[in-house]
Design an enzyme around this catalytic site. Structure first.
Site, PDB file in Angstrom:
ATOM      1  N   GLN A  32     -42.354  53.106   3.387  1.00  0.00           N
ATOM      2  CA  GLN A  32     -43.751  52.668   3.301  1.00  0.00           C
ATOM      3  C   GLN A  32     -44.669  53.801   2.840  1.00  0.00           C
ATOM      4  OE1 GLN A  32     -44.324  49.247   4.774  1.00  0.00           O
ATOM      5  NE2 GLN A  32     -46.053  49.373   3.391  1.00  0.00           N
ATOM      6  N   GLY A  85     -48.019  41.932   8.774  1.00  0.00           N
ATOM      7  CA  GLY A  85     -46.818  41.157   9.087  1.00  0.00           C
ATOM      8  C   GLY A  85     -45.580  41.721   8.411  1.00  0.00           C
ATOM      9  N   ASP A  86     -44.439  41.201   8.792  1.00  0.00           N
ATOM     10  CA  ASP A  86     -43.151  41.475   8.149  1.00  0.00           C
ATOM     11  C   ASP A  86     -42.242  40.352   8.642  1.00  0.00           C
ATOM     12  OD1 ASP A  86     -41.607  43.701   6.555  1.00  0.00           O
ATOM     13  OD2 ASP A  86     -40.278  43.255   8.209  1.00  0.00           O
ATOM     14  N   ASN A  88     -41.658  34.227   3.529  1.00  0.00           N
ATOM     15  CA  ASN A  88     -42.901  34.471   2.797  1.00  0.00           C
ATOM     16  C   ASN A  88     -42.660  35.029   1.386  1.00  0.00           C
ATOM     17  OD1 ASN A  88     -44.928  36.938   2.188  1.00  0.00           O
ATOM     18  ND2 ASN A  88     -46.064  35.188   2.922  1.00  0.00           N
ATOM     19  N   THR A 123     -46.958  39.642  -2.004  1.00  0.00           N
ATOM     20  CA  THR A 123     -45.692  40.364  -2.209  1.00  0.00           C
ATOM     21  C   THR A 123     -44.842  39.640  -3.248  1.00  0.00           C
ATOM     22  OG1 THR A 123     -45.813  41.036   0.104  1.00  0.00           O
ATOM     23  CG2 THR A 123     -43.738  41.431  -1.031  1.00  0.00           C
ATOM     24  N   LYS A 182     -50.328  52.598   7.681  1.00  0.00           N
ATOM     25  CA  LYS A 182     -50.369  51.205   7.234  1.00  0.00           C
ATOM     26  C   LYS A 182     -48.951  50.734   7.025  1.00  0.00           C
ATOM     27  CE  LYS A 182     -52.573  47.576   5.811  1.00  0.00           C
ATOM     28  NZ  LYS A 182     -51.914  46.832   6.908  1.00  0.00           N
ATOM     29  N   SER A 189     -53.112  44.096   1.217  1.00  0.00           N
ATOM     30  CA  SER A 189     -53.554  44.490   2.559  1.00  0.00           C
ATOM     31  C   SER A 189     -54.624  45.580   2.449  1.00  0.00           C
ATOM     32  CB  SER A 189     -52.380  45.031   3.388  1.00  0.00           C
ATOM     33  OG  SER A 189     -51.695  43.983   4.008  1.00  0.00           O
ATOM     34  N   LYS A 210     -44.300  53.941  -0.967  1.00  0.00           N
ATOM     35  CA  LYS A 210     -44.768  52.683  -1.533  1.00  0.00           C
ATOM     36  C   LYS A 210     -46.294  52.641  -1.529  1.00  0.00           C
ATOM     37  CE  LYS A 210     -42.909  49.080   0.278  1.00  0.00           C
ATOM     38  NZ  LYS A 210     -42.537  47.852   1.009  1.00  0.00           N
ATOM     39  N   LYS A 251     -44.786  51.761  10.456  1.00  0.00           N
ATOM     40  CA  LYS A 251     -44.079  50.486  10.638  1.00  0.00           C
ATOM     41  C   LYS A 251     -43.865  50.287  12.132  1.00  0.00           C
ATOM     42  CE  LYS A 251     -42.293  47.120   8.181  1.00  0.00           C
ATOM     43  NZ  LYS A 251     -42.677  46.557   6.873  1.00  0.00           N
TER      44      LYS A 251
HETATM   45  P1  NDP Z   1     -39.887  36.190   6.640  1.00  0.00           P
HETATM   46  O1  NDP Z   1     -39.641  36.340   8.079  1.00  0.00           O
HETATM   47  O2  NDP Z   1     -40.978  35.315   6.161  1.00  0.00           O
HETATM   48  O3  NDP Z   1     -38.543  35.704   5.909  1.00  0.00           O
HETATM   49  C1  NDP Z   1     -37.358  36.435   6.037  1.00  0.00           C
HETATM   50  C2  NDP Z   1     -36.246  35.682   5.322  1.00  0.00           C
HETATM   51  O4  NDP Z   1     -35.086  36.499   5.325  1.00  0.00           O
HETATM   52  C3  NDP Z   1     -35.856  34.378   6.008  1.00  0.00           C
HETATM   53  O5  NDP Z   1     -35.360  33.500   5.041  1.00  0.00           O
HETATM   54  C4  NDP Z   1     -34.757  34.842   6.966  1.00  0.00           C
HETATM   55  O6  NDP Z   1     -33.846  33.813   7.325  1.00  0.00           O
HETATM   56  C5  NDP Z   1     -34.044  35.859   6.090  1.00  0.00           C
HETATM   57  N1  NDP Z   1     -33.380  36.867   6.928  1.00  0.00           N
HETATM   58  C6  NDP Z   1     -33.945  37.631   7.898  1.00  0.00           C
HETATM   59  N2  NDP Z   1     -33.016  38.425   8.455  1.00  0.00           N
HETATM   60  C7  NDP Z   1     -31.861  38.155   7.813  1.00  0.00           C
HETATM   61  C8  NDP Z   1     -30.539  38.657   7.918  1.00  0.00           C
HETATM   62  N3  NDP Z   1     -30.222  39.609   8.810  1.00  0.00           N
HETATM   63  N4  NDP Z   1     -29.592  38.139   7.078  1.00  0.00           N
HETATM   64  C9  NDP Z   1     -29.908  37.166   6.192  1.00  0.00           C
HETATM   65  N5  NDP Z   1     -31.134  36.662   6.035  1.00  0.00           N
HETATM   66  C10 NDP Z   1     -32.090  37.159   6.827  1.00  0.00           C
HETATM   67  O7  NDP Z   1     -40.068  37.684   6.072  1.00  0.00           O
HETATM   68  P2  NDP Z   1     -40.724  38.171   4.716  1.00  0.00           P
HETATM   69  O8  NDP Z   1     -40.465  37.183   3.647  1.00  0.00           O
HETATM   70  O9  NDP Z   1     -42.100  38.607   5.003  1.00  0.00           O
HETATM   71  O10 NDP Z   1     -39.887  39.508   4.432  1.00  0.00           O
HETATM   72  C11 NDP Z   1     -38.689  39.514   3.663  1.00  0.00           C
HETATM   73  C12 NDP Z   1     -38.389  40.931   3.211  1.00  0.00           C
HETATM   74  O11 NDP Z   1     -39.474  41.399   2.402  1.00  0.00           O
HETATM   75  C13 NDP Z   1     -38.214  41.963   4.316  1.00  0.00           C
HETATM   76  O12 NDP Z   1     -37.273  42.917   3.909  1.00  0.00           O
HETATM   77  C14 NDP Z   1     -39.590  42.615   4.390  1.00  0.00           C
HETATM   78  O13 NDP Z   1     -39.526  43.908   4.949  1.00  0.00           O
HETATM   79  C15 NDP Z   1     -39.955  42.640   2.920  1.00  0.00           C
HETATM   80  N6  NDP Z   1     -41.368  42.784   2.622  1.00  0.00           N
HETATM   81  C16 NDP Z   1     -42.268  41.881   3.114  1.00  0.00           C
HETATM   82  C17 NDP Z   1     -43.603  41.990   2.817  1.00  0.00           C
HETATM   83  C18 NDP Z   1     -44.609  40.984   3.232  1.00  0.00           C
HETATM   84  O14 NDP Z   1     -45.776  41.084   2.788  1.00  0.00           O
HETATM   85  N7  NDP Z   1     -44.258  39.988   4.025  1.00  0.00           N
HETATM   86  C19 NDP Z   1     -44.102  43.158   2.040  1.00  0.00           C
HETATM   87  C20 NDP Z   1     -43.065  43.985   1.486  1.00  0.00           C
HETATM   88  C21 NDP Z   1     -41.750  43.804   1.800  1.00  0.00           C
HETATM   89  P3  NDP Z   1     -34.111  32.916   8.653  1.00  0.00           P
HETATM   90  O15 NDP Z   1     -35.225  31.990   8.292  1.00  0.00           O
HETATM   91  O16 NDP Z   1     -32.810  32.236   8.877  1.00  0.00           O
HETATM   92  O17 NDP Z   1     -34.476  33.878   9.746  1.00  0.00           O
END
Ligand code: NDP
Length: 463
Positions: free
Chosen positions: A103, A157-158, A235, A201, A82, A389, A106, A118
């Site tokens: 993961q 998603g991620d 997100n 999250t 997962k 999830s 976690k 992943k």
């Molecule tokens: P999204 O794609 O919804 O958002 C990602 C955000 O991070 C955007 O604002 C993006 O900017 C920014 N970003 C991405 N890459 C970079 C980078 N290299 N440098 C600076 N900013 C960056 O992703 P999520 O919100 O889902 O995920 C965010 C984090 O949370 C990740 O690390 C993910 O692994 C982690 N996570 C997510 C979960 C989930 O349920 N979604 C669960 C647990 C952890 P821009 O819009 O400009 O691309």
């Protein structure tokens, strides 16, 4: 590290994730009490299976595009693999192995039966039409569908993969396999998704930090009145920000890959209406820089291009990195401490570098309870997403949909248990400076590792 580096090509992110886990185990009394667990660490570090494949698809101009697709099936001792799918140009095997490794532990901390995995692709959804994203998802699933299933491996998603991509991927799986099953989570609510999954999250992160604040202040303080700096605007960041405001805190920053939006007046907050505006903007795959110059933001917020928020804050109480890995460096950690941050918790996976964690952990030990700095690691603080999830998988198996309130209550319970597990395990396996707070990074790593190691031993994976 020797067994890791001699057998593997250079995988810096994965080695960093391994080092973070292994160093906390080494610095605890775990291996004194259970020396045989060193063998378990050696075994758990090797993924059960990695899959790498070619994805070819046609862009809107009729041209050929080619990308690399991956799935790391890291550990299935606690349940089906997962973990999310990431679509981002930086995706490679090192990043997916670090994410898959995190993961495993976690998922163990959620208390649910899920293994760790992943996947993703070096595909960039930015600048692509919906039609191109649909075609890519279909081509990607053409290979991935051979390796996943509701009782085998259940992706979610991620970064770069939200409800729209999950829909395209699910439809492709269903058509290719002629099978409707809960093979993905984060689905639409009318076709098998769980209420509260998109929020989980970010909400879970804030529930976790609320427990940190209450524990550290003997229930004297909450989020109320706290200045909260958040990075990212996707997100996780959006729903963390909304929950902080609901709990009475102020949100003083958000950011994206091009820059940071920071409120000018320290008593001011980004508002829920502004967060909904940003949410819509991000669905259209646009940047914060375009919003920063509009009437809604220009007067109250400054925009700092090409920068993360941490070194641009005068006063902050809580910092929540919610964008991507290694987004808080050592100097940025010191800047946060200097600006008064007391609680730092990762919404992102491996949001802090090892140097940043060292600064936070040193400041935890150097201060008295009530004044010290407390760091909540991502594998505990952001486990709410995968936890819901897991609840989506349970609802799919039962062919039932639970109410938002039911799911939210279960999420709150999971975050509380995860927090207490970290605290109690740290107290049992680490030596603390008199009166200082227990290490949540050590406690969470040890608790997650011990649970997985025990299941692996029962199943004959090591002896
Ligand atoms: P999204 O794609 O919804 O958002 C990602 C955000 O991070 C955007 O604002 C993006 O900017 C920014 N970003 C991405 N890459 C970079 C980078 N290299 N440098 C600076 N900013 C960056 O992703 P999520 O919100 O889902 O995920 C965010 C984090 O949370 C990740 O690390 C993910 O692994 C982690 N996570 C997510 C979960 C989930 O349920 N979604 C669960 C647990 C952890 P821009 O819009 O400009 O691309």
């Amino acid at each position: 590290m020797s067994h890791l580096t001699t057998h593997l090509p250079v995988e810096p992110e994965f080695e960093q994730a391994y080092r973070e886990l292994a160093s906390t185990l080494e610095n605890s009394t775990l291996f004194d009490k259970h020396p045989e667990h060193r063998r378990a660490l050696e075994v758990v570090t090797v993924p059960e299976r990695t899959i790498q494949f070619r994805v070819t698809w046609e862009n809107d101009k009729g041209g050929l595009e080619v990308n690399r697709g991956y799935r790391v099936q890291f550990n299935s001792s606690l349940g089906p693999y997962k973990g999310g799918l990431r679509f981002h140009p930086t995706v490679n095997m090192s990043i997916l192995k670090f994410l898959g490794f995190e993961q495993i532990f976690k998922n163990a901390l959620t208390g649910l039966n899920m293994g760790g995995g992943k996947g993703g692709a070096d595909f960039d959804p930015k600048g692509k039409s919906d039609n191109e994203i649909r075609k890519f998802c279909s081509a990607f699933m053409m290979e991935l569908s051979k390796h996943i299933g509701a009782d085998i491996d259940v992706p979610a998603g991620d970064i770069g993969v939200s409800g729209r991509e999950i829909g395209f991927l699910f439809g492709a799986y269903k058509r290719q396999r002629h099978l409707w099953e809960g093979v993905l989570t984060g689905k639409g609510v009318s076709w098998g998704g769980s209420l509260i999954r998109p929020e989980a999250t970010g909400y879970g992160l804030v529930y976790y930090v609320q427990h940190m604040i209450q524990y550290a202040t003997d229930n004297q303080e909450t989020f109320k009145g706290k200045r909260v700096a958040i990075s990212g605007s996707g997100n996780v960041a959006q729903y963390a920000a909304l929950k902080v405001i609901e709990f009475g805190g102020t949100v003083i920053s958000l950011s994206d890959s091009k820059g940071s939006l920071i409120v000018r007046d320290e008593a001011d907050s980004i508002t829920p209406e502004e967060i909904y505006l940003i949410q819509q903007h991000k669905v259209e795959r646009k940047y914060l820089s375009e919003l920063a110059s509009t009437d809604a933001f220009r007067e109250r917020c400054s925009y700092v291009p090409e920068a993360r928020p941490w070194e641009h804050l005068d006063k902050v109480d809580v910092a929540l990195p919610c964008a991507t890995q290694n987004e808080v460096s050592g100097p940025e950690a010191l800047a946060l401490i200097e600006a008064g941050a007391r609680y730092i918790a990762e919404g992102s996976n491996m949001g802090c570098t090892l140097a940043a964690i060292e600064h936070f952990e040193a400041s935890r030990q150097n201060h008295e309870k009530g004044k010290s700095i407390w760091y909540g690691p991502g594998k505990a603080a952001n486990c709410g997403g995968v936890a819901v999830s897991g609840l989506e998988m349970a609802q799919n198996s039962q062919r039932l949909t639970w109410t938002a309130e039911e799911v939210d209550n279960k999420l709150k319970h999971i975050m509380h248990t995860c927090f207490l597990t970290g605290v109690e395990t740290a107290k049992s396996y680490t030596v603390n400076a008199e009166g200082s707070l227990p290490s949540l990074v050590a406690g969470s790593n040890i608790a997650g590792f011990m649970k997985v190691a025990a299941a692996m031993r029962d199943q004959g994976d090591w002896w």
